[in-house]
Write a protein that holds these residues in place. Sequence first.
Motif, PDB file in Angstrom:
ATOM      1  N   SER A   1      23.049 -33.847 -11.156  1.00  0.00           N
ATOM      2  CA  SER A   1      22.922 -35.137 -11.823  1.00  0.00           C
ATOM      3  C   SER A   1      22.545 -34.978 -13.286  1.00  0.00           C
ATOM      4  O   SER A   1      23.069 -35.680 -14.161  1.00  0.00           O
ATOM      5  CB  SER A   1      21.876 -35.998 -11.098  1.00  0.00           C
ATOM      6  OG  SER A   1      21.722 -37.237 -11.753  1.00  0.00           O
TER       7      SER A   1
ATOM      8  N   ALA B   1      34.620 -35.293 -17.280  1.00  0.00           N
ATOM      9  CA  ALA B   1      33.275 -34.725 -17.175  1.00  0.00           C
ATOM     10  C   ALA B   1      33.279 -33.220 -16.934  1.00  0.00           C
ATOM     11  O   ALA B   1      32.246 -32.563 -17.088  1.00  0.00           O
ATOM     12  CB  ALA B   1      32.520 -35.419 -16.044  1.00  0.00           C
ATOM     13  N   GLN B   2      34.412 -32.665 -16.563  1.00  0.00           N
ATOM     14  CA  GLN B   2      34.480 -31.278 -16.099  1.00  0.00           C
ATOM     15  C   GLN B   2      33.952 -30.276 -17.115  1.00  0.00           C
ATOM     16  O   GLN B   2      33.069 -29.463 -16.808  1.00  0.00           O
ATOM     17  CB  GLN B   2      35.918 -30.929 -15.729  1.00  0.00           C
ATOM     18  CG  GLN B   2      36.096 -29.529 -15.177  1.00  0.00           C
ATOM     19  CD  GLN B   2      37.547 -29.244 -14.775  1.00  0.00           C
ATOM     20  OE1 GLN B   2      38.457 -30.028 -15.064  1.00  0.00           O
ATOM     21  NE2 GLN B   2      37.755 -28.132 -14.096  1.00  0.00           N
TER      22      GLN B   2
ATOM     23  N   THR C   1      30.546 -41.343 -12.342  1.00  0.00           N
ATOM     24  CA  THR C   1      31.177 -40.781 -13.525  1.00  0.00           C
ATOM     25  C   THR C   1      31.668 -41.906 -14.434  1.00  0.00           C
ATOM     26  O   THR C   1      31.460 -41.876 -15.645  1.00  0.00           O
ATOM     27  CB  THR C   1      32.343 -39.851 -13.146  1.00  0.00           C
ATOM     28  OG1 THR C   1      33.124 -40.456 -12.111  1.00  0.00           O
ATOM     29  CG2 THR C   1      31.829 -38.522 -12.650  1.00  0.00           C
TER      30      THR C   1
ATOM     31  N   LEU D   1      25.670 -33.907 -15.135  1.00  0.00           N
ATOM     32  CA  LEU D   1      26.628 -35.011 -15.244  1.00  0.00           C
ATOM     33  C   LEU D   1      26.136 -36.050 -16.244  1.00  0.00           C
ATOM     34  O   LEU D   1      26.891 -36.505 -17.115  1.00  0.00           O
ATOM     35  CB  LEU D   1      26.839 -35.653 -13.876  1.00  0.00           C
ATOM     36  CG  LEU D   1      27.721 -36.900 -13.843  1.00  0.00           C
ATOM     37  CD1 LEU D   1      29.127 -36.599 -14.348  1.00  0.00           C
ATOM     38  CD2 LEU D   1      27.782 -37.466 -12.424  1.00  0.00           C
ATOM     39  N   SER D   2      24.879 -36.430 -16.137  1.00  0.00           N
ATOM     40  CA  SER D   2      24.323 -37.453 -17.013  1.00  0.00           C
ATOM     41  C   SER D   2      24.392 -37.041 -18.477  1.00  0.00           C
ATOM     42  O   SER D   2      24.772 -37.836 -19.351  1.00  0.00           O
ATOM     43  CB  SER D   2      22.872 -37.737 -16.611  1.00  0.00           C
ATOM     44  OG  SER D   2      22.310 -38.750 -17.419  1.00  0.00           O
TER      45      SER D   2
ATOM     46  N   MET E   1      30.153 -30.497 -17.809  1.00  0.00           N
ATOM     47  CA  MET E   1      29.351 -30.042 -16.677  1.00  0.00           C
ATOM     48  C   MET E   1      29.417 -28.520 -16.539  1.00  0.00           C
ATOM     49  O   MET E   1      28.414 -27.875 -16.222  1.00  0.00           O
ATOM     50  CB  MET E   1      29.814 -30.718 -15.386  1.00  0.00           C
ATOM     51  CG  MET E   1      29.458 -32.192 -15.297  1.00  0.00           C
ATOM     52  SD  MET E   1      29.782 -32.871 -13.646  1.00  0.00           S
ATOM     53  CE  MET E   1      28.487 -32.049 -12.677  1.00  0.00           C
TER      54      MET E   1
ATOM     55  N   VAL F   1      36.789 -37.410 -13.364  1.00  0.00           N
ATOM     56  CA  VAL F   1      36.062 -36.157 -13.146  1.00  0.00           C
ATOM     57  C   VAL F   1      36.562 -35.066 -14.084  1.00  0.00           C
ATOM     58  O   VAL F   1      35.794 -34.178 -14.487  1.00  0.00           O
ATOM     59  CB  VAL F   1      36.144 -35.726 -11.666  1.00  0.00           C
ATOM     60  CG1 VAL F   1      37.513 -35.149 -11.317  1.00  0.00           C
ATOM     61  CG2 VAL F   1      35.048 -34.716 -11.344  1.00  0.00           C
TER      62      VAL F   1
ATOM     63  N   THR G   1      26.462 -34.962 -19.852  1.00  0.00           N
ATOM     64  CA  THR G   1      27.872 -34.949 -20.262  1.00  0.00           C
ATOM     65  C   THR G   1      28.366 -36.359 -20.591  1.00  0.00           C
ATOM     66  O   THR G   1      29.081 -36.572 -21.579  1.00  0.00           O
ATOM     67  CB  THR G   1      28.739 -34.346 -19.143  1.00  0.00           C
ATOM     68  OG1 THR G   1      28.346 -32.990 -18.940  1.00  0.00           O
ATOM     69  CG2 THR G   1      30.211 -34.400 -19.499  1.00  0.00           C
TER      70      THR G   1
ATOM     71  N   GLN H   1      34.467 -36.342  -5.224  1.00  0.00           N
ATOM     72  CA  GLN H   1      34.613 -37.345  -6.281  1.00  0.00           C
ATOM     73  C   GLN H   1      34.954 -38.655  -5.580  1.00  0.00           C
ATOM     74  O   GLN H   1      36.105 -38.991  -5.322  1.00  0.00           O
ATOM     75  CB  GLN H   1      35.697 -36.945  -7.281  1.00  0.00           C
ATOM     76  CG  GLN H   1      36.078 -38.020  -8.287  1.00  0.00           C
ATOM     77  CD  GLN H   1      35.010 -38.362  -9.306  1.00  0.00           C
ATOM     78  OE1 GLN H   1      33.838 -38.051  -9.112  1.00  0.00           O
ATOM     79  NE2 GLN H   1      35.384 -39.012 -10.388  1.00  0.00           N
TER      80      GLN H   1
ATOM     81  N   GLY I   1      25.472 -41.415 -14.359  1.00  0.00           N
ATOM     82  CA  GLY I   1      25.366 -40.042 -13.877  1.00  0.00           C
ATOM     83  C   GLY I   1      24.150 -39.795 -13.014  1.00  0.00           C
ATOM     84  O   GLY I   1      23.836 -38.644 -12.711  1.00  0.00           O
TER      85      GLY I   1
ATOM     86  N   SER J   1      32.875 -38.112 -24.327  1.00  0.00           N
ATOM     87  CA  SER J   1      33.058 -38.771 -23.031  1.00  0.00           C
ATOM     88  C   SER J   1      33.301 -40.262 -23.217  1.00  0.00           C
ATOM     89  O   SER J   1      34.170 -40.841 -22.564  1.00  0.00           O
ATOM     90  CB  SER J   1      31.838 -38.549 -22.140  1.00  0.00           C
ATOM     91  OG  SER J   1      31.767 -37.213 -21.689  1.00  0.00           O
TER      92      SER J   1
END
Length: 324
Positions: A269, A53-54, A123, A272-273, A57, A50, A275, A94, A295, A281
């Motif tokens: 979503s 991804a932080q 993730t 996230l997707s 996002m 996470v 990212t 998470q 994601g 990533s």
Amino acid sequence: MTTRRSVLTHSAAVLAALSLPRGAFAQGFPTKPIKVVVPFPPGGPADTAVRIAQAGMEKALGQSLILENVAGAAGGIGAQRVKAAEPDGYTLLQAASPHTTNAAVKPHANVDLLRDFEPIGQTGNSAYTLCASKASGAKTFAEMVALAKAKPGELKIGSVGLGSAHHLIAEMLKSAAGIELTHVPYRGEAPAIPDLVAGRIDLMFLTTAKPLVDDGRVIGLGVTSDGPWFNLPSVPPLTSLGLKDFVVPGWNGLMAPKGTPAAVIARLSEALSATLKTDASARAFGAMGFKPGSGTPGPMKAQIEADMRLFTTVIRERNLKFDT
């Protein structure tokens, strides 16, 4: 004089007004920082994933993600906290594969991923790697099995908690290989790894094995993927070592409390997707031995359902009993 028609008209207006805040809220989401509860210790795979991804996002959402580690009960304590939160998208979980055992292990448990949460998206995805300490003396899977059969119960295998996915995969191993091992539960992978490296436990399935295997701190005996795992090509799949159908994916991903508006789920979503599709990533997940997830909610829901079928079967066939 108040008429029936005027009362009905007034009631309809009130109901319409009450429905506006949620719709308007969903369209404007988010307007403040979002808390993400990571129900495992810092440094573990769910925590690391996470954090990868932080930043992406945060940029996509225009708000900060505040991460809070709440470890314990194989992820159950943190999950319970998010379950009780307002379903407004500002408190997220998470989740990780250990959570999928909660309902299987305790049918009357107060946390069930699909009953109590809405999937946002995975993730990261991984395989579990069966690792041995150098002190165990096992350099191959066959040597480990021979040692375990020569001294039943003497080899110790760690997990992230009683009834966790790691624990149930260990039970699958015992059954498939015809060996006895002593289970040692921890509060996450991160606190267990020093004991594995030091030889205080002999074995453990890990989702973050690559750096430990690469620098020789532990021995990779086999992976739970259906073929060689991309970043550990020298570690054979357990299916190639005589353990038929021994395929168990690892995963982690974001979820929101049940009842969170669909528009909010879609917004999260989407962020996230997007990212997870970046090269940055992919590199970061690759370094930890993961592949970026999609994601999106669908694959996450399907994986949770598959895990539940698998682990329910393991519990029944191994006649495992848990304090419910």
